[in-house]
Design an enzyme around this catalytic site. Structure first.
Site, PDB file in Angstrom:
ATOM      1  CG  ASN B  68       9.836  29.502 -85.503  1.00 60.42           C
ATOM      2  OD1 ASN B  68      10.572  29.289 -86.526  1.00 60.42           O
ATOM      3  ND2 ASN B  68       9.563  30.796 -85.270  1.00 60.42           N
ATOM      4  N   GLY B  71      14.034  27.306 -89.787  1.00 59.97           N
ATOM      5  CA  GLY B  71      15.426  27.357 -90.401  1.00 59.97           C
ATOM      6  C   GLY B  71      14.992  27.631 -91.985  1.00 59.97           C
ATOM      7  CG  ASN B  98      10.978  37.763 -95.399  1.00 61.70           C
ATOM      8  OD1 ASN B  98      12.091  37.015 -95.373  1.00 61.70           O
ATOM      9  ND2 ASN B  98      11.081  38.445 -94.186  1.00 61.70           N
ATOM     10  CG  ASN B 126      14.752  37.013 -92.617  1.00 58.54           C
ATOM     11  OD1 ASN B 126      15.287  37.608 -91.640  1.00 58.54           O
ATOM     12  ND2 ASN B 126      14.012  35.971 -92.524  1.00 58.54           N
ATOM     13  CB  CYS B 129      16.152  33.979 -89.968  1.00 58.60           C
ATOM     14  SG  CYS B 129      15.438  32.381 -89.115  1.00 58.60           S
ATOM     15  CB  THR B 192      11.133  35.224 -83.540  1.00 55.18           C
ATOM     16  OG1 THR B 192      12.532  34.800 -84.209  1.00 55.18           O
ATOM     17  CG2 THR B 192      10.097  34.657 -84.180  1.00 55.18           C
ATOM     18  N   GLY B 243       3.056  39.280 -81.874  1.00 55.36           N
ATOM     19  CA  GLY B 243       2.115  38.735 -80.995  1.00 55.36           C
ATOM     20  C   GLY B 243       0.410  39.255 -81.239  1.00 55.36           C
ATOM     21  CB  THR B 265       2.281  33.461 -83.788  1.00 51.85           C
ATOM     22  OG1 THR B 265       3.701  33.780 -83.863  1.00 51.85           O
ATOM     23  CG2 THR B 265       2.097  32.138 -83.003  1.00 51.85           C
TER      24      THR B 265
END
Lengths: 251, 303
Positions: B68, B71, B98, B126, B129, B192, B243, B265
């Site tokens: 993904n 953004g 967050n 965060n 990202c 991620t 995961g 996810t």
């Protein structure tokens, strides 16, 4: 609503096309034309995500999904059998509005995008509306669903890109000769087709609603993965759509 | 049986939280179950202002996962505080906010605003990202930059501070050590993996952002290893994610050293998954005669 649904039938039509019939009275009771089911093709981490499918038709407690085998997910779906259960989330998304405000409906479909138009057309017939219906395909091999539309009492004009069936050309070639100020167009199909239909409608000042297809993550408005640009920022196809007023979208 | 666990100053009724970016602002899941049953909620990453995010295409499926590049589309702190917090406050569940910025100043301003929002249990910084051009992961991958950023944020707030680490570094243990030295209360990981898919017909990246972040069960074993690495380096609680699809996956993280876990996810596929994980952890504890779930934390038996 997330539940295990009974597969009543998974019928091969021709080529890459199938109709999955689920027996589920709850979905059948709730579903509106234009909505979709988000289906987990098998209970496994591969493929990970659900797949969105428009509802093609309702018959009592039976829910039909017309689908095309494109990749791994739809291939696995095509292997599922009668009597098995399949996990479905839905019905999801908004729907085609049958409030026509005095306009005459013209339904335009392209390829597998014809799927939600049968359900919607049947709903319009129930409400005693007559309609024009133009369905476009790449070639004769892809022509599907005509008998279902005909059986429901809808007259279909067919176009193929290569002329192997029906009129040779695009749906917009037929549409442009018919379009009238009193019309309202409802379209579903590939994005380039929707753009062409939308442009044509705006030239003729005809209102147009389109149903957008996109890759989806969650299907219920959370992941923001399926957005489409509009004049009011990005719209979530799964939650704000899949049906949009075409003039609001930026193609 | 005691399922309670704590992440720094925050007590959780069970170790199952939901991960930022996969649970919206929480309210989207009200129809699926009672949010009060969760250990905690980490809401979608907030910026000071409304952000429109990246152009489509934003997601693509990968083997046992997804890529993904949303953004960080978001409504901004003020709208969150006005529209979402009043709903979230009704539930007996710690709300972790967050947040992110494109500069130290933006992070600081965000913290100042969040300090005034009633009902926030803690903040998750965060710095990881991979999907925004400026800020985001760049803060989380350079040790000096990270330590300076966390120092300035720490000065601005008394709220419990969690830092979400990026896996896109040479030594995630070192990054954990750095943020612990700056006085944060807990560490969450992993965000991620920076990843890419290419359409061979067009020879263009599948995502409009070019690269994206890889998540889902396909990355889980790497995440478990990274959580294990960090848990060994730090004394503060670690929150593990990457995961998780079921209770056994969650337990791996706890045994590796996580005090709590976040489900990410999997929320997209099954919005009720967190409850199933909580039930599964309960069953495991029953079957293994474990009276306190905390006894599992870091209980790995290395050969």
């Amino acid at each position: 609503m997330i539940q295990e649904c009974l597969i009543h039938e998974n019928r091969h039509l021709k080529g890459r096309f199938y109709i999955l019939t689920l027996k589920d009275s709850q979905i059948a009771e709730k579903a509106q034309p234009g909505q979709f089911l988000h289906i987990q093709v098998q209970s496994s981490i591969q493929p990970l995500l659900r797949r969105p499918f428009s509802i093609y038709r309702l018959r009592d407690s039976f829910v039909d999904i017309l689908y095309e085998v494109i990749g791994e997910g739809t291939h696995i779906l095509s292997l599922r059998s009668k009597g098995e259960y399949i996990n479905c989330h839905g019905p999801l998304g908004n729907c085609f509005s049958d409030d026509l405000s005095g306009k005459h409906p013209v339904l335009v479909g392209g390829g597998i995008g014809i799927a939600p138009l049968l359900f919607f057309g049947e709903r319009l017939l129930e409400k005693s509306h007559t309609m024009e219906l133009i369905l476009g395909y790449r070639s004769e091999d892809d022509v599907i669903g005509l008998e279902d539309f005909n059986q429901s009492g809808m007259n279909v004009e067919v176009t193929t890109n290569d002329g192997s069936y029906g009129y040779k050309g695009f749906v917009t070639d037929l549409l442009k000769d018919q379009l009238h100020k009193d019309h309202k167009v409802f379209a579903c199909g590939p994005i380039p087709m929707l753009k062409a239909v939308s442009d044509l409608c705006s030239q003729h000042e005809v209102p147009c609603d389109v149903s957008i297809h996109n890759f989806m993550g969650c299907g219920f408005g959370v992941c923001l993965g399926c957005v489409f640009p509009s004049h009011k920022g990005y719209q979530r196809v799964c939650k704000d759509g899949p049906v949009f007023n075409a003039s609001h979208l930026i193609f | 049986m005691d399922l309670r666990t704590d992440i720094g100053k925050i007590l959780l009724k069970n170790p199952v939280m939901v991960a930022s970016g996969t649970f919206g602002y929480g309210v989207e899941f009200e129809g699926f179950f009672d949010l009060g049953l969760l250990g905690g909620i980490s809401v979608k990453g907030l910026h000071l202002n409304k952000r429109q995010g990246n152009a489509p295409q934003r997601i693509m499926e990968t083997p046992c996962g997804m890529l993904n590049a949303i953004g960080l589309q978001g409504i901004g702190i003020e709208a969150f505080s006005r529209e979402k917090m009043p709903v979230l406050r009704k539930y007996d569940v710690p709300i972790i906010v967050n947040f992110w910025g494109t500069s130290t100043e933006e992070y600081e301003k965000a913290v100042e605003k969040l300090n005034d929002v009633e009902g926030i249990a803690g903040l998750e910084v965060n710095v990881s990202c991979p999907n925004i051009k400026e800020g985001g992961m760049t803060f989380g991958t350079d040790p000096k930059v990270l330590s300076q950023l966390i120092r300035s944020i720490r000065k601005k707030t008394a709220l419990p501070l969690m830092v979400k680490l990026s896996p896109n570094v040479t030594s995630v243990g070192e990054m954990g050590h750095i943020v612990e030295s700056e006085g944060v209360d807990s560490i969450s990981l992993i965000n991620t993996f920076a990843a890419m898919m290419i359409d061979v017909e067009t020879r263009k990246p599948v995502l409009s952002n070019g690269v994206g972040g890889l998540s889902g069960p396909g990355i889980r074993p790497i995440a478990v290893k990274m959580v294990w690495e960090v848990a060994q380096r730090v004394k503060i609680p670690v929150i593990g994610m990457g995961g998780i699809m079921n209770a056994r996956d969650a337990l791996e993280f706890m045994i590796a050293g996580a005090s709590a876990v976040q489900i990410g996810t999997a929320n997209f596929v099954n919005p009720r998954i967190s409850l199933e994980v909580i039930e599964g952890i309960k069953d495991y504890c029953l079957n293994h005669e474990i009276e306190d779930v905390k006894s599992l934390i870091g209980s790995l038996k290395m050969p």
